[in-house]
Design an enzyme around this catalytic site. Structure first.
Site, PDB file in Angstrom:
ATOM      1  N   GLU A  92      54.518  49.317  39.967  1.00 30.63           N
ATOM      2  CA  GLU A  92      55.201  48.060  39.722  1.00 30.63           C
ATOM      3  C   GLU A  92      54.793  47.493  38.377  1.00 30.63           C
ATOM      4  O   GLU A  92      53.650  47.630  37.945  1.00 30.63           O
ATOM      5  CB  GLU A  92      54.883  47.068  40.833  1.00 30.63           C
ATOM      6  CG  GLU A  92      55.549  47.479  42.132  1.00 30.63           C
ATOM      7  CD  GLU A  92      55.298  46.508  43.274  1.00 30.63           C
ATOM      8  OE1 GLU A  92      56.223  46.314  44.075  1.00 30.63           O
ATOM      9  OE2 GLU A  92      54.199  45.970  43.371  1.00 30.63           O
ATOM     10  N   GLY A 159      45.752  48.624  39.746  1.00 35.11           N
ATOM     11  CA  GLY A 159      44.708  49.512  39.266  1.00 35.11           C
ATOM     12  C   GLY A 159      43.640  48.846  38.424  1.00 35.11           C
ATOM     13  O   GLY A 159      43.791  47.716  37.976  1.00 35.11           O
ATOM     14  N   SER A 191      42.218  43.006  32.024  1.00 38.13           N
ATOM     15  CA  SER A 191      41.464  42.388  33.113  1.00 38.13           C
ATOM     16  C   SER A 191      40.702  43.472  33.864  1.00 38.13           C
ATOM     17  O   SER A 191      41.253  44.510  34.202  1.00 38.13           O
ATOM     18  CB  SER A 191      42.425  41.671  34.059  1.00 38.13           C
ATOM     19  OG  SER A 191      41.733  41.177  35.186  1.00 38.13           O
ATOM     20  N   SER A 213      37.228  39.662  36.425  1.00 35.71           N
ATOM     21  CA  SER A 213      37.438  39.138  37.770  1.00 35.71           C
ATOM     22  C   SER A 213      36.079  38.888  38.394  1.00 35.71           C
ATOM     23  O   SER A 213      35.409  39.821  38.823  1.00 35.71           O
ATOM     24  CB  SER A 213      38.213  40.157  38.609  1.00 35.71           C
ATOM     25  OG  SER A 213      39.494  40.322  38.066  1.00 35.71           O
ATOM     26  N   HIS A 215      35.138  35.918  40.724  1.00 38.76           N
ATOM     27  CA  HIS A 215      35.476  35.547  42.114  1.00 38.76           C
ATOM     28  C   HIS A 215      34.325  35.117  43.011  1.00 38.76           C
ATOM     29  O   HIS A 215      34.556  34.777  44.171  1.00 38.76           O
ATOM     30  CB  HIS A 215      36.253  36.676  42.824  1.00 38.76           C
ATOM     31  CG  HIS A 215      37.495  37.104  42.105  1.00 38.76           C
ATOM     32  ND1 HIS A 215      38.311  36.235  41.427  1.00 38.76           N
ATOM     33  CD2 HIS A 215      38.062  38.328  41.944  1.00 38.76           C
ATOM     34  CE1 HIS A 215      39.320  36.891  40.893  1.00 38.76           C
ATOM     35  NE2 HIS A 215      39.195  38.156  41.175  1.00 38.76           N
ATOM     36  N   ASN A 290      47.076  34.441  46.512  1.00 37.42           N
ATOM     37  CA  ASN A 290      48.421  34.876  46.882  1.00 37.42           C
ATOM     38  C   ASN A 290      48.309  35.701  48.146  1.00 37.42           C
ATOM     39  O   ASN A 290      47.738  36.781  48.121  1.00 37.42           O
ATOM     40  CB  ASN A 290      49.031  35.721  45.757  1.00 37.42           C
ATOM     41  CG  ASN A 290      49.122  34.939  44.465  1.00 37.42           C
ATOM     42  OD1 ASN A 290      49.574  33.807  44.442  1.00 37.42           O
ATOM     43  ND2 ASN A 290      48.658  35.525  43.371  1.00 37.42           N
ATOM     44  N   CYS A 333      49.635  38.123  41.075  1.00 34.51           N
ATOM     45  CA  CYS A 333      48.414  38.922  41.017  1.00 34.51           C
ATOM     46  C   CYS A 333      47.960  39.337  42.401  1.00 34.51           C
ATOM     47  O   CYS A 333      47.933  38.531  43.319  1.00 34.51           O
ATOM     48  CB  CYS A 333      47.285  38.111  40.406  1.00 34.51           C
ATOM     49  SG  CYS A 333      47.439  37.964  38.658  1.00 34.51           S
TER      50      CYS A 333
HETATM   51  N1  SAH Z   1      41.856  45.560  38.480  1.00 35.42           N
HETATM   52  C1  SAH Z   1      41.814  44.523  37.524  1.00 35.42           C
HETATM   53  C2  SAH Z   1      43.185  44.089  37.074  1.00 35.42           C
HETATM   54  C3  SAH Z   1      44.270  43.938  38.104  1.00 35.42           C
HETATM   55  S1  SAH Z   1      44.142  42.627  39.262  1.00 35.42           S
HETATM   56  C4  SAH Z   1      41.010  43.353  38.018  1.00 35.42           C
HETATM   57  O1  SAH Z   1      40.666  43.334  39.184  1.00 35.42           O
HETATM   58  O2  SAH Z   1      40.700  42.489  37.221  1.00 35.42           O
HETATM   59  C5  SAH Z   1      44.604  41.180  38.350  1.00 35.42           C
HETATM   60  C6  SAH Z   1      43.963  39.890  38.904  1.00 35.42           C
HETATM   61  O3  SAH Z   1      44.516  39.523  40.173  1.00 35.42           O
HETATM   62  C7  SAH Z   1      42.470  40.017  39.133  1.00 35.42           C
HETATM   63  O4  SAH Z   1      41.786  38.891  38.664  1.00 35.42           O
HETATM   64  C8  SAH Z   1      42.401  40.091  40.633  1.00 35.42           C
HETATM   65  O5  SAH Z   1      41.142  39.761  41.104  1.00 35.42           O
HETATM   66  C9  SAH Z   1      43.479  39.112  41.042  1.00 35.42           C
HETATM   67  N2  SAH Z   1      43.889  39.216  42.421  1.00 35.42           N
HETATM   68  C10 SAH Z   1      43.796  40.281  43.241  1.00 35.42           C
HETATM   69  N3  SAH Z   1      44.288  39.977  44.471  1.00 35.42           N
HETATM   70  C11 SAH Z   1      44.708  38.700  44.419  1.00 35.42           C
HETATM   71  C12 SAH Z   1      45.342  37.831  45.356  1.00 35.42           C
HETATM   72  N4  SAH Z   1      45.648  38.235  46.582  1.00 35.42           N
HETATM   73  N5  SAH Z   1      45.651  36.571  44.954  1.00 35.42           N
HETATM   74  C13 SAH Z   1      45.380  36.169  43.697  1.00 35.42           C
HETATM   75  N6  SAH Z   1      44.812  36.961  42.754  1.00 35.42           N
HETATM   76  C14 SAH Z   1      44.459  38.200  43.118  1.00 35.42           C
HETATM   77 FE1  SF4 Z   2      41.611  47.001  42.083  1.00 37.67          FE
HETATM   78 FE2  SF4 Z   2      41.697  44.735  40.647  1.00 37.67          FE
HETATM   79 FE3  SF4 Z   2      42.786  44.856  43.101  1.00 37.67          FE
HETATM   80 FE4  SF4 Z   2      40.146  44.912  42.847  1.00 37.67          FE
HETATM   81  S1  SF4 Z   2      41.506  43.212  42.272  1.00 37.67           S
HETATM   82  S2  SF4 Z   2      41.364  46.259  44.163  1.00 37.67           S
HETATM   83  S3  SF4 Z   2      39.922  46.079  40.953  1.00 37.67           S
HETATM   84  S4  SF4 Z   2      43.447  45.971  41.295  1.00 37.67           S
END
Ligand code: SAH
Ligand code: SF4
Length: 342
Positions: A92, A159, A191, A213, A215, A290, A333
């Site tokens: 996607e 990814g 990211s 990230s 968190h 989300n 995200c």
């Molecule tokens: N793998 C990388 C980039 C892709 S995720 C990373 O983890 O940074 C992009 C962003 O979306 C990251 O900050 C991730 O933590 C956040 N994310 C993942 N799941 C989410 C969710 N359910 N709601 C909001 N943000 C989320």
């Molecule tokens: Fe992978 Fe980023 Fe999702 Fe964590 S938040 S599972 S590192 S895509």
């Protein structure tokens, strides 16, 4: 055998590929801008390339974009495309139009092996890294069909980009190349969940923006949410972030902090976060959760979010609540999940 896709080749790579087949540097120099600047969709349209070369290219190479299965449009104009790769796997990519800019969110892997608990992509089986051509083809896909220029690129799709370092680097090189896509380094953001076996430091040479990230503000909570923290803890991560900043000469590092109800959103979480980030030039993006079917978390309520934000701000840390886009089409995200159609 399928033809080699040239979309992800830098000029140097194109030259050495051509050399192997009897084509010349001049051929490469002619073909390269057709691909990246004029966005040619066929070799035949490359009018200053000799006809016999065009024929040869046509029989041996491709500049095809991935097939598009669906494009969904959100009520806020965000668009999400499901792209089908040559091997049948799907990824996607998301387009986020705003008044003054248009951002493309790019995937770097099919699935993600990091497996963060709150992330939809993380629940999907990891399949493989994307090739450079597959990564950059997502940008070609939107350039081909969106009327306004693409101004920003974020590697925030499916990814973990730093686990696909070589192909990520190749893509960044093409995006920054003045003779190709010519993006400013300030308009590209990678990211990462914090994979740091040298990758964060190596990435710094491009001078692009880094988002981490985070968190959680202590190791216990972060390891629970993001298993990668067991390998690279917060201290190691912040040391790498500081090094990144020094080498890349970027203004600040962005820390992404997802606010999960009763998990990481208390006053003591906020004060721990302040202690951690005090010594680093940064900006905190507070993200609202989300949700997706089957997820075990609930996002913090509005009051908590505002509280958390003002605690950070009053301690002098720059912070915003990042607005979520494309939620109604699961394009926000952590909601991306390419279906395998094999
Ligand atoms: N793998 C990388 C980039 C892709 S995720 C990373 O983890 O940074 C992009 C962003 O979306 C990251 O900050 C991730 O933590 C956040 N994310 C993942 N799941 C989410 C969710 N359910 N709601 C909001 N943000 C989320
Ligand atoms: Fe992978 Fe980023 Fe999702 Fe964590 S938040 S599972 S590192 S895509």
């Amino acid at each position: 055998m399928s033809k080699i896709n040239l979309l992800g080749f830098t000029l140097e790579q194109l030259k050495s590929e051509f050399l192997k087949t009897g084509l010349t540097d001049l051929d490469a120099k002619r073909v390269f801008p057709w691909i990246h600047v004029k966005l040619a969709q066929s070799f035949n349209s490359m009018s200053d390339v000799p006809l016999n070369v065009r024929d040869f290219l046509q029989s041996n190479y491709s500049i095809d974009r991935p097939e598009c299965s669906t494009v969904q449009k959100s009520s806020d104009e965000t668009q999400k495309a499901l792209l089908k790769l040559e091997d049948g796997n799907c990824i996607e990519t998301v387009l986020i139009p705003e008044a003054k800019r248009t951002t493309v969110c790019v995937s770097s892997q099919i699935g993600c092996p990091i497996g963060c608990k709150f992330c939809y992509t993380g629940t999907q089986k990891f399949v493989r890294n994307l090739t450079s051509s597959e990564i950059i083809s997502q940008i070609f896909f939107w350039k081909d069909r969106f009327e306004k220029p693409i101004t920003n690129i974020v590697f925030m799709g499916m990814g973990e980009p730093l686990l696909n370092f070589e192909n990520l680097s190749n893509t960044i090189e093409l995006l920054l190349d003045e003779k190709a896509h010519n993006f400013s380094r300030h308009k590209i953001t990678v990211s990462t969940s914090g994979v740091i076996e040298n990758e964060i430091i190596n990435l710094a040479r491009w001078g692009i923006k880094l988002a981490i990230s985070l968190h959680a503000s202590n190791d216990e909570k972060r390891s629970y949410l993001m298993p990668i923290n067991k390998k690279y803890d917060i201290k190691t991560l912040l040391t790498a972030a500081k090094k990144y900043q020094k080498i890349s000469r970027t203004d600040h590092i962005t820390f992404e902090y997802l606010l999960l109800k009763d998990i990481n959103d208390t006053d003591s979480d906020a004060s721990e976060l302040i202690k951690l980030l005090k010594f680093i030039r940064c900006k905190v993006n507070l993200i609202t959760f989300n949700s997706w079917l089957g997820s075990q978390f609930i996002g913090s309520d509005g009051n908590r979010v505002q509280n958390f934000l003002s605690t950070l701000l009053s301690s002098g840390i720059r912070a915003i609540v990042r607005k979520s886009r494309g939620n109604d089409i699961l394009a926000a995200c952590g909601q991306l999940k390419g279906r395998s159609s094999r």
